[in-house]
Write a protein that holds these residues in place. Sequence first.
Motif, PDB file in Angstrom:
ATOM      1  N   ALA A  12       0.832  -1.205   0.000  1.00 57.19           N
ATOM      2  CA  ALA A  12       0.000   0.000   0.000  1.00 57.19           C
ATOM      3  C   ALA A  12       0.868   1.257   0.000  1.00 57.19           C
ATOM      4  O   ALA A  12       0.584   2.214  -0.732  1.00 57.19           O
ATOM      5  N   ALA A  16       1.077   3.998  -3.089  1.00 54.99           N
ATOM      6  CA  ALA A  16       0.763   5.405  -2.814  1.00 54.99           C
ATOM      7  C   ALA A  16       1.919   6.307  -3.228  1.00 54.99           C
ATOM      8  O   ALA A  16       1.710   7.375  -3.821  1.00 54.99           O
ATOM      9  N   CYS A  35      -3.627   0.993  -4.087  1.00 56.90           N
ATOM     10  CA  CYS A  35      -3.378   1.405  -2.709  1.00 56.90           C
ATOM     11  C   CYS A  35      -4.610   1.173  -1.838  1.00 56.90           C
ATOM     12  O   CYS A  35      -4.501   0.708  -0.709  1.00 56.90           O
TER      13      CYS A  35
END
Length: 59
Positions: A12, A16, A35
């Motif tokens: 994640a 991002a 994400c």
Amino acid sequence: MSRSAAGFFILALLSAILHFSLFQDSLITLPLIACGVFSTLFVLALIAGRKFKFDPVLR
């Protein structure tokens, strides 16, 4: 934290970072969707990794 939760957390974060470094003017991109998916899987892995202790003797 379990290994799967840590893996989803890292994925994640990486997606991002990829979104914010490559697509600064776009609102919704594939890394941002990834994400969100990885963040949801991270939360589910945290919930599944919890071990609840049950004491059958009530005092």
